[in-house]
Design an enzyme around this catalytic site. Structure first.
Site, PDB file in Angstrom:
ATOM      1  CG  ASP A 198       2.649 -55.826 -46.042  1.00 44.49           C
ATOM      2  OD1 ASP A 198       3.820 -55.787 -45.625  1.00 44.49           O
ATOM      3  OD2 ASP A 198       2.347 -56.345 -47.143  1.00 44.49           O
ATOM      4  CB  SER A 199       5.119 -52.568 -48.059  1.00 48.66           C
ATOM      5  OG  SER A 199       5.300 -53.957 -48.255  1.00 48.66           O
ATOM      6  CB  CYS A 221       5.498 -54.471 -43.423  1.00 41.81           C
ATOM      7  SG  CYS A 221       6.875 -54.229 -44.542  1.00 41.81           S
ATOM      8  CD  GLU A 259       3.578 -58.033 -54.804  1.00 43.59           C
ATOM      9  OE1 GLU A 259       3.684 -57.186 -55.698  1.00 43.59           O
ATOM     10  OE2 GLU A 259       3.493 -57.762 -53.598  1.00 43.59           O
ATOM     11  CB  CYS A 310       9.791 -61.580 -46.594  1.00 40.86           C
ATOM     12  SG  CYS A 310       9.005 -60.623 -47.910  1.00 40.86           S
ATOM     13  CG  HIS A 342       5.376 -61.219 -50.816  1.00 44.27           C
ATOM     14  ND1 HIS A 342       5.346 -60.136 -49.975  1.00 44.27           N
ATOM     15  CD2 HIS A 342       4.754 -60.831 -51.962  1.00 44.27           C
ATOM     16  CE1 HIS A 342       4.742 -59.121 -50.592  1.00 44.27           C
ATOM     17  NE2 HIS A 342       4.375 -59.524 -51.794  1.00 44.27           N
TER      18      HIS A 342
HETATM   19  N1  DGL Z   1       6.005 -56.649 -46.943  1.00 40.82           N
HETATM   20  C1  DGL Z   1       7.425 -56.630 -47.164  1.00 40.82           C
HETATM   21  C2  DGL Z   1       8.129 -57.391 -46.028  1.00 40.82           C
HETATM   22  O1  DGL Z   1       7.539 -58.222 -45.392  1.00 40.82           O
HETATM   23  C3  DGL Z   1       7.789 -57.249 -48.505  1.00 40.82           C
HETATM   24  C4  DGL Z   1       7.385 -56.414 -49.703  1.00 40.82           C
HETATM   25  C5  DGL Z   1       8.150 -55.110 -49.788  1.00 40.82           C
HETATM   26  O2  DGL Z   1       9.369 -55.127 -50.065  1.00 40.82           O
HETATM   27  O3  DGL Z   1       7.542 -54.090 -49.557  1.00 40.82           O
HETATM   28  O4  DGL Z   1       9.273 -57.136 -45.770  1.00 40.82           O
END
Ligand code: DGL
Length: 263
Positions: free
Chosen positions: A6-7, A69, A149, A181, A183
């Site tokens: 993930d990011s 991600c 976050e 997403c 989150h």
């Molecule tokens: N993990 C990213 C997503 O699911 C969200 C956080 C980011 O923008 O890096 O798209």
């Protein structure tokens, strides 16, 4: 081992679903906190780092890859599959899209995600391929990621912001809403309250985890190579912010980060 990336820390919501479906399976997680967020970056950047991370996980002996991600799934999963032909790569869209189509009754679908995920049109394209008669209502919600976050998952501020972003989706009368997403599952309660109890909320991580389990049960040679019972590893390319809080929300316990930027 299952390689998951993930990011940043958000992908832990996906790990949570994998643990539910495949308890005891070893995972190695990579969160690219040095380059977070991906959601507002361009497609080439996201493709480049998604590929570097996939390669890194394969070198660590990952047998399958989970693109946790959603933004990477949207921009990079096709190119990853072309590049790493011999590895099964799971993304956040393909399997959840089938669940969306099977769930909707009025054929109106709401999609919320990062600006990148929405701009890519990946969800619309995948859904329309499955059922061209679907009507898709997409909404980027860029403030949801920093809000989660910072620990705002309930309360007045959160409710107000969710209400603001979801106005168009509510007006569309969509009967299914996709949390596209990492989150957003942490905001599910507030989102459900905002859209009302009749709207079915789909968390793509649940569909993905079911599919990973199905794949492993059907592919004994790969399943046999999966280490079970060994320690999971959580790598981050920079200090993860609020990891303790997010990991508590996902697993009810702390995880020990390994901070190392291989790129
Ligand atoms: N993990 C990213 C997503 O699911 C969200 C956080 C980011 O923008 O890096 O798209």
């Amino acid at each position: 081992m299952i390689g998951i990336f993930d990011s940043g820390v958000g992908g832990l919501t996906v790990v949570k679903e994998i643990f539910k479906q495949l308890p005891g399976y070893q995972i190695t997680y990579f969160g690219d906190t040095a380059r977070l967020p991906y959601g507002t970056k361009g497609a080439d950047f996201v493709k480049k780092y998604s590929s570097k991370i996939t390669n890194w996980l394969l070198n660590k002996n990952a047998k399958i890859i989970v693109v946790a991600c959603n933004t990477s799934s949207a921009w990079a999963s096709d190119s990853l599959r072309k590049k790493y032909k011999n590895t099964k790569i799971f993304d956040m869209i393909s399997f959840a899209a089938q669940d969306v189509v099977a769930t909707t009754k009025n054929k109106k679908i709401g999609i919320i995600g990062t600006p990148g995920t929405i701009k890519s049109n990946a969800w619309s394209k995948t859904l329309k391929k499955l059922d061209p008669s679907l009507k898709i209502f997409s909404q980027p919600c860029p403030l949801f990621v920093p809000m989660v976050e910072m620990g705002f998952t309930t309360g007045t501020v959160t409710e107000k912001l969710v209400d603001e972003y979801l106005k168009k989706i509510r007006a569309s009368k969509a009967d299914v809403l996709v949390l596209a997403c990492t989150h957003y599952p942490l905001l599910k309660k507030v989102i459900q309250k905002t859209v009302g109890p009749k709207v079915k909320i789909i968390n793509p991580a649940e569909s993905l985890a079911r599919e990973v389990k199905k794949y492993l049960m059907e592919n004994e040679t790969i399943n046999r190579k999966m280490k079970k019972g060994s320690a999971n590893k959580f790598f981050f390319s920079d200090e993860p912010y609020n990891l303790e809080k997010i990991s508590h929300m996902c697993f009810n316990k702390k995880i020990k980060p390994i901070v190392n930027d291989p790129f």
